[in-house]
Scaffold this motif. Sequence first.
Motif, PDB file in Angstrom:
ATOM      1  N   SER A 250       0.827  -1.205   0.000  1.00 24.92           N
ATOM      2  CA  SER A 250       0.000   0.000   0.000  1.00 24.92           C
ATOM      3  C   SER A 250       0.864   1.260   0.000  1.00 24.92           C
ATOM      4  O   SER A 250       0.391   2.347  -0.344  1.00 24.92           O
ATOM      5  N   ARG A 251       2.130   1.123   0.366  1.00 20.51           N
ATOM      6  CA  ARG A 251       3.029   2.284   0.384  1.00 20.51           C
ATOM      7  C   ARG A 251       3.306   2.824  -1.013  1.00 20.51           C
ATOM      8  O   ARG A 251       3.737   3.959  -1.176  1.00 20.51           O
ATOM      9  N   THR A 252       3.067   2.002  -2.024  1.00 22.26           N
ATOM     10  CA  THR A 252       3.313   2.437  -3.401  1.00 22.26           C
ATOM     11  C   THR A 252       2.107   3.134  -4.017  1.00 22.26           C
ATOM     12  O   THR A 252       2.206   3.681  -5.114  1.00 22.26           O
ATOM     13  N   ALA A 253       0.967   3.097  -3.330  1.00 19.54           N
ATOM     14  CA  ALA A 253      -0.257   3.681  -3.892  1.00 19.54           C
ATOM     15  C   ALA A 253      -0.141   5.196  -3.999  1.00 19.54           C
ATOM     16  O   ALA A 253       0.386   5.860  -3.103  1.00 19.54           O
ATOM     17  N   ARG A 254      -0.637   5.737  -5.088  1.00 19.52           N
ATOM     18  CA  ARG A 254      -0.632   7.173  -5.320  1.00 19.52           C
ATOM     19  C   ARG A 254      -2.009   7.606  -5.802  1.00 19.52           C
ATOM     20  O   ARG A 254      -2.721   6.843  -6.465  1.00 19.52           O
TER      21      ARG A 254
END
Length: 373
Positions: A154-158
């Motif tokens: 989820s840290r890559t979600a933008r």
Amino acid sequence: MSAFGVRRVSAAIAVLAAVGLALLAIPLEHGTTDASAPAQVTTSVVAPPAPPPVVPLAPEQISERVVPTIVTITARTGLGMTAGTGIVLRPAESAAVVLTNHHVIDGGQEITAKSMRDGAAYPVEVLGYDSSRDLAVLRLPGGAALPTAALGSSRTARVGDPVTAIGNAEGGGVPQSAPGAVTRLGVTVLTRNSSDGSRNELAGLIEVNADVRPGDSGGPLVNAFGEVIGVSSAGNAVQRDEPSAPAPQSYAIPIDSAMEVVDQILAGRTSDSVHIGPTPQLGVGVRDHVEPQAGTPSGAQVVQVSYRSPAEGVGLARGDVIVQFGGVPIRTASDLTIRMNALHPGDLVDVSWVDAAGAQRSGSMVLTEGPPR
């Protein structure tokens, strides 16, 4: 939309909350049975999930990749039936470990799962849950061969990223996809459970404009590569033919934070919010008792006592105020919930309370087993 929400005032022990965004576990019909849960799972060595593709997938390819890795979940409660979705995380010894929302199995006296790959049915054991974060970890005996989901981060979600929510929409047992895009990150919402109206605050969520429906609760929110980046948990869905229906707005728990809870449960580590194993039942509904003059909480006031429960057996009655439980001072309803998280069916517990006449009373009880709360 129906409510994915969470925490309920219940016979097991519950705290009255406030406010609400309606969410997704879908009520179906009435009935009751019973579910039990071991505390730990040891994973077996198996082949890892297929590596993610190097280019974004077409919608039908996302569905082909994700659907075999999810299950439908049905829970029979005292209020009826709820339907939701679960994500197959990993195999265990002769079983599968599945992640879903707590509100999907909340109060479940009989919980079953069916594979969306081939319709095979499995019994469900509740390994543990965190009601405050609306997460539960299940064990499906006999499900070791179920395909496992590909987890992303989820840290890559933008904002603007394309996403798809997939699940048991409307509780029909047929997988449906809801495409959309990330609209906000780190969102806090107040949720309301459609079955009982209970409310809970969820923080750090991923907001998307996908049309997530009742029954999608606990299902995966995936990125363009079919990797799970969130667990669908809340939304504003209404009837599709509603003339003034709002634009879809749904929320998912980030998979990175969800997996922290999963790892804690599989390690058997209880905490203020995480319960491991079978649920102990006290048999009361409570709320904060506030001293009229001081204006501060001074105990957990009993608002409901279940028939033939441990609470009834020890003499607790509506209007009594619990001030000590298991050797721990109780100043709020949440204090009692936290204490119950650390206990298990069969535990002997001392309780002290002030009755409606102002008299100090005490007694001992053995906690029984109840549905997950």
